[in-house]
Scaffold this active site. Sequence first.
Site, PDB file in Angstrom:
ATOM      1  N   ARG A 536       0.850  -1.197   0.000  1.00 38.12           N
ATOM      2  CA  ARG A 536       0.000   0.000   0.000  1.00 38.12           C
ATOM      3  C   ARG A 536       0.875   1.233   0.000  1.00 38.12           C
ATOM      4  NH1 ARG A 536      -5.252  -0.715  -1.110  1.00 38.12           N
ATOM      5  NH2 ARG A 536      -5.552   1.334  -0.207  1.00 38.12           N
ATOM      6  N   VAL A 537       0.423   2.264  -0.678  1.00 43.12           N
ATOM      7  CA  VAL A 537       1.264   3.461  -0.674  1.00 43.12           C
ATOM      8  C   VAL A 537       1.342   4.054   0.718  1.00 43.12           C
ATOM      9  CG1 VAL A 537       1.391   4.149  -3.082  1.00 43.12           C
ATOM     10  CG2 VAL A 537      -0.645   4.685  -1.797  1.00 43.12           C
ATOM     11  N   ASP A 538       0.355   3.731   1.525  1.00 43.82           N
ATOM     12  CA  ASP A 538       0.427   4.230   2.899  1.00 43.82           C
ATOM     13  C   ASP A 538       1.370   3.368   3.753  1.00 43.82           C
ATOM     14  OD1 ASP A 538      -1.423   2.296   2.387  1.00 43.82           O
ATOM     15  OD2 ASP A 538      -3.136   3.407   3.188  1.00 43.82           O
ATOM     16  N   ASP A 539       1.832   2.275   3.227  1.00 50.13           N
ATOM     17  CA  ASP A 539       2.776   1.425   3.957  1.00 50.13           C
ATOM     18  C   ASP A 539       4.200   1.615   3.453  1.00 50.13           C
ATOM     19  OD1 ASP A 539       0.609  -1.411   4.511  1.00 50.13           O
ATOM     20  OD2 ASP A 539       1.164   0.243   5.813  1.00 50.13           O
TER      21      ASP A 539
END
Length: 668
Positions: A536-539
């Site tokens: 995920r781009v948030d990861d």
Amino acid sequence: MQRLEVLSRQLTAACATTDRTPLLATKEIYDSMYRKSIEDPEGFWGELALGYHWQEKFPARGHMQYNVDLRRGNVDVQFFRGGTTNISYNALDRWVAAGRGDEPCILWEGNDESERRTVIYRQVLDDVCRLSNWMSSRGVKKGDSVTIYLPMVPELPIAMLACARIGAMHSVVFAGFSADSLAQRIVDCKGKMVLTASGVMRGTKPVLLKTIVDDAVKLAAKQGQPTTSVLCLEVATALRASVTPWNPSIDIWWHDAIPKQSTVFPPTWLDAEDRSFLLYTSGSTGKPKGVVHSVGGYMVGVGESCRYLYDMRPGDIVFSTADCGWITGHSYLAYGPLLCGCTIVMLGGIPTHPDGGRCWRMVERYKVRQFYTAPTLLRSLLQLGDAWPRKSDLTSLRVLASAGEPMNEHAWHWFHEMIGNARCPVVDTWWQTETGMGMLIPLPCPWFDAKPGAAGVPFFGVQPVILDATTGSELPATGAVEGVLVLKGVWPSMARTLYGDHERWEQVYFAPYKGYYFTGDGCRRDEDGHYWITGRVDDVINVSGHRIGTAEVESALTEHADCAEAAVIGVDHALKGQAIYAFVTLRGMEHQTDAMRKILNDHVRKVIGPFAVPDTIHWAPALPKTRSGKIMRRVLRKIASGQEKELGDVSTLAEPGVVEMLIKLRGK
Ligand code: 6R9
């Protein structure tokens, strides 16, 4: 395209059932069909859709219309406009009418291996009609929402199909969610009916589902959403030591109400663009997102993806370890295989109960052809050792599929070599609740050169585009690039909206990059055009200016023979911005030493580079996971930063004890 499609169908028919030619027998067939799917989606999907029953046919032209560019107006996607159909008819009646009513539709095993049921197609159709009749007598009609909170029993897909027959939207809530979460979902979808069971055994633990439903129903009523009917299936094993709580004004036993219903319930002919079901996305924070799917587009996308991506044909035995509480269970356990006339194998317990051989014994027992799982289960199965799969005859297997998270190379090889004996393609499919069907796939064809850990190439109609994460501009369409994955255009099974909140649908998925569907995933494409999901781009972790996908570090760690599983998160670091913090499960606890830390660090250094070496390795005899097997990174972040008082909602944790154990091991 039509000629090619006919040709590939003929090739199929000409082949023996054991070793047959895949539909995409040559690269030319794939290239040509893919091209047509992009150049003329309306014609392409229109032709494929003819393989299904339409009560009223949609017109060959003018059935498709869409806008996904917010600058041009609201997001609106329509396929097969003017056509009417019913998914339950296509999944059941069609096969019974073709004389296959006596063939097994569902092969089920309970938590206890000796508990087994075979339900033939005709029986499933009868049961679906009975339930549709009962629901409809209680006022459920087209467009209503029905909450399903059932364990993995045949009645779960039966309940989904009964809703589909009426045209009511089911909202299957995974039977591991807490009463609070269930109530939140009942309130959001404005459902008045809940289908549930007395309880379920999970391994050695009984879970009293009806008690949870009762609490949820009370909570929902307080929030202004009264429930008028709770239909409860009696599951005897879970009840040994307890009595199911009962509220006679709304509760009714399945065995009292359903058997006496008529087995005739004509399907409601629904417009292709009517809503088929809603499914709340897993692990989202705040108000749950009720992803809404269509009738016609979902049916065609999912059915065709089963045929082309997993090579499912009538009579195939398909075993998916997914739970119907998640999209994989909807598309590739329940709907897809039945739309292809397959037999589904369902496991009603924990796949590692009573031991690591359970899944493999089931493969042997039912001669499973397609086995569909998730990397997390694979990793725990491989941790249990090679002796288990070696004990079973796995020669019936032809396709090994997986989805849900990036598959590390180690697990890929184990799956491919130990389970598939290096004969079966590993179809590691990238997709999402919102996409409905598999999107990026290593094609299950002998000519396709699958790369361990890669999500492969686009399925029909899928136009992946990689954007520069900072500028948002498109990166070159060929050659190696890395950035944010977005999708251009539309495909039939894409979700149509979020329940009751179209604006949120537009804002979350179509506002970040105008003109594209935003996946939320990072991705790289290599020189050969294969796509690799980087997490995920948030990861994403940014360490001293180096952007590192958590999945990359995890894959490097798990590639080491001593490492069974790893979860990597970013923690704040005064100098580097972020530091890499790795929770590591070893194959043997006795190795939890500083010497082993050094070995693993050296390994990561070797595989990725010095910048990717974890600053901290935190030994984790187990990782906190949701029941669907997703690692709860949010919880890990809190544990890593010593904020365990602020863990938030942990009601979806499969094993709550894991958190305590990890806190104790911090700094050890
Ligand atoms: C099918 C499903 C979607 C998210 C998705 C991505 C991750 C799914 C993957 C994968 C790498 C794969 N994901 N499949 N990552 N390789 N083959 O899991 O749907 O629960 O909505 O999750 O899962 O991050 O964005 P869903």
